[in-house]
Design an enzyme around this catalytic site. Structure first.
Site, mmCIF file in Angstrom:
data_model
loop_
_atom_site.group_PDB
_atom_site.id
_atom_site.type_symbol
_atom_site.label_atom_id
_atom_site.label_comp_id
_atom_site.label_asym_id
_atom_site.label_seq_id
_atom_site.Cartn_x
_atom_site.Cartn_y
_atom_site.Cartn_z
ATOM 1 N N ARG A 107 16.512 43.030 24.345
ATOM 2 C CA ARG A 107 17.016 41.801 24.756
ATOM 3 C C ARG A 107 16.447 40.843 23.652
ATOM 4 O O ARG A 107 17.152 39.802 23.006
ATOM 5 C CB ARG A 107 16.652 41.246 26.200
ATOM 6 C CG ARG A 107 17.139 42.226 27.134
ATOM 7 C CD ARG A 107 16.875 41.516 28.618
ATOM 8 N NE ARG A 107 17.458 42.360 29.586
ATOM 9 C CZ ARG A 107 16.657 43.355 30.180
ATOM 10 N NH1 ARG A 107 15.416 43.519 30.048
ATOM 11 N NH2 ARG A 107 17.186 44.160 30.903
ATOM 12 N N ASP A 114 15.607 42.243 38.485
ATOM 13 C CA ASP A 114 14.625 43.240 38.233
ATOM 14 C C ASP A 114 13.890 43.380 39.763
ATOM 15 O O ASP A 114 13.482 44.303 40.226
ATOM 16 C CB ASP A 114 13.665 42.947 37.456
ATOM 17 C CG ASP A 114 14.179 42.518 36.047
ATOM 18 O OD1 ASP A 114 14.344 43.225 35.303
ATOM 19 O OD2 ASP A 114 14.548 41.187 35.911
ATOM 20 N N ARG A 118 16.105 45.014 42.016
ATOM 21 C CA ARG A 118 15.914 46.781 41.650
ATOM 22 C C ARG A 118 14.694 47.162 42.227
ATOM 23 O O ARG A 118 14.679 48.208 42.788
ATOM 24 C CB ARG A 118 16.116 46.820 40.042
ATOM 25 C CG ARG A 118 17.363 46.641 39.530
ATOM 26 C CD ARG A 118 17.314 46.595 38.152
ATOM 27 N NE ARG A 118 18.797 46.406 37.532
ATOM 28 C CZ ARG A 118 19.066 45.543 36.286
ATOM 29 N NH1 ARG A 118 18.019 45.527 35.638
ATOM 30 N NH2 ARG A 118 20.316 45.865 35.700
ATOM 31 N N HIS A 176 12.246 38.835 31.817
ATOM 32 C CA HIS A 176 13.098 39.668 32.032
ATOM 33 C C HIS A 176 13.451 40.812 30.964
ATOM 34 O O HIS A 176 13.980 40.369 29.982
ATOM 35 C CB HIS A 176 14.431 39.140 32.240
ATOM 36 C CG HIS A 176 15.691 39.827 32.655
ATOM 37 N ND1 HIS A 176 15.782 40.903 33.532
ATOM 38 C CD2 HIS A 176 16.676 39.704 31.947
ATOM 39 C CE1 HIS A 176 16.812 41.518 33.409
ATOM 40 N NE2 HIS A 176 17.730 40.949 32.401
#
Ligand code: ADP
Length: 310
Positions: free
Chosen positions: A85, A145, A148, A172
């Site tokens: 990212r 996250d 999850r 993140h």
């Protein structure tokens, strides 16, 4: 509530779809550099409205965003397979500078909800380019996250993810921190829950879950190119907390004055989210390893700030 979405690729359009299904907004305006794409998504989503909640979904340009309470920023270039990212940063920062310049005169009072990656640094960029207070520039951060994490812990312990109270903090991205030490099943610490129900929660199992959370995006990208449904629903959830002034505790990213000695760093902590945006941050108890990991995560992000500051 009127919501604008700038960038209607997979993430922006999934957010619009989730918002339409959940009844998050009364009006959704989609803006994309590719006007045909925005228009096609607006039509497609509006055809779901008879099966969903009352909402007007239309495509427009920046001027059509006037009066929006929230503007979601999902524009930019997607993460390529194998790309971190953080590697996206330069490309997306240039896009955002331009977008924020066009938005500010139209929606000076809006809250900005940032979804583009690397999301923490994009949140920092929007705060800087807009000059708005940190409370009004909110990155989706680790909301996904955290989701999850709750799903995987819930599956392992055999309880609903909604009953798992656990957070992923920090970036993140690869340096994120799954906080096990204060995680709860209902109001019972996880270790005690596992013992009471005859389930095991070994260090290996915890590491396996943390890794699966951290690598979820890579796994999904290798299978279908990008991730969007989870983040789309997460963006709708944040918008709802704002719209209903819920003061919900969500792990989202804002520029934070001090995190473990690192100053002015954008990352996720549990934060109170309501009509005014982020009004407070919570500082959960962390064990020594988690504290060190959060500091490292803050350092990882802070090291890239110069790419935006210059
Ligand atoms: P993601 O998976 O992150 O949604 P996509 O590539 O599917 O990535 O979507 C990104 C969207 O952002 C594209 O539809 C693209 O046209 C749009 N976009 C890129 N630059 C701009 C810009 N300057 N203004 C508005 N939209 C933009």
């Amino acid at each position: 509530m009127k919501i604008g979405i700038v960038g209607t690729g997979m993430v922006g359009s999934s957010a619009a779809f989730a918002m339409a299904l959940r009844g998050t907004a009364s009006e959704i305006v989609l803006v994309d550099r590719n006007a045909d794409l925005a228009s096609a998504h607006a039509q497609d989503i509006s055809h779901a409205v008879p099966f969903a909640r009352a909402v007007t979904v239309r495509a427009g340009d920046y001027a059509d965003l006037a009066g929006a309470r929230i503007v979601v920023l999902a524009a930019g270039v997607g993460q390529k397979p194998g790309e971190t990212r953080l590697a996206l940063l330069g490309r997306n920062a240039a896009v955002f500078r331009q977008v924020v310049e066009q938005l500010m005169p139209v929606v000076p009072d809006a809250l900005f909800l940032i979804a583009s990656n690397p999301v923490d640094l994009m949140t920092y960029a929007v705060r800087r380019f807009s000059g708005l207070p940190a409370s009004r520039v909110i990155g989706s951060g680790t909301i996904l996250d955290t989701a999850r994490f709750r799903v995987l812990v819930g599956e392992h312990l055999g309880i609903a993810p909604r009953s798992v109270h656990a957070y992923v903090l920090g970036e993140h991205g690869d340096s994120e921190v799954a906080v096990w030490s204060s995680a709860m099943a209902g109001n019972v610490p996880l270790e005690a829950f596992a013992a009471q129900t005859g389930r095991t929660l070994t260090a290996d199992k915890r590491a396996e879950i943390s890794d699966a959370v951290r690598n979820a995006a890579y796994t999904i990208i290798s299978g279908k190119g990008s991730t969007y449904y989870g983040i789309g629903a997460g963006l709708a959830r944040i918008a709802e907390a704002i719209g209903a002034d819920e003061r919900a505790v969500l792990s989202v990213s804002t520029v934070t004055a001090d995190v473990e000695g690192i100053e002015d760093v954008p990352l996720s902590l549990p934060r109170i989210v309501g009509a005014e945006g982020v009004t407070a941050e919570l500082r959960p108890d962390l064990d020594a390893d988690e504290r060190a990991a959060l500091r490292k995560s803050a350092e990882t992000i802070a090291a890239l700030k110069p790419a935006i500051d210059e």
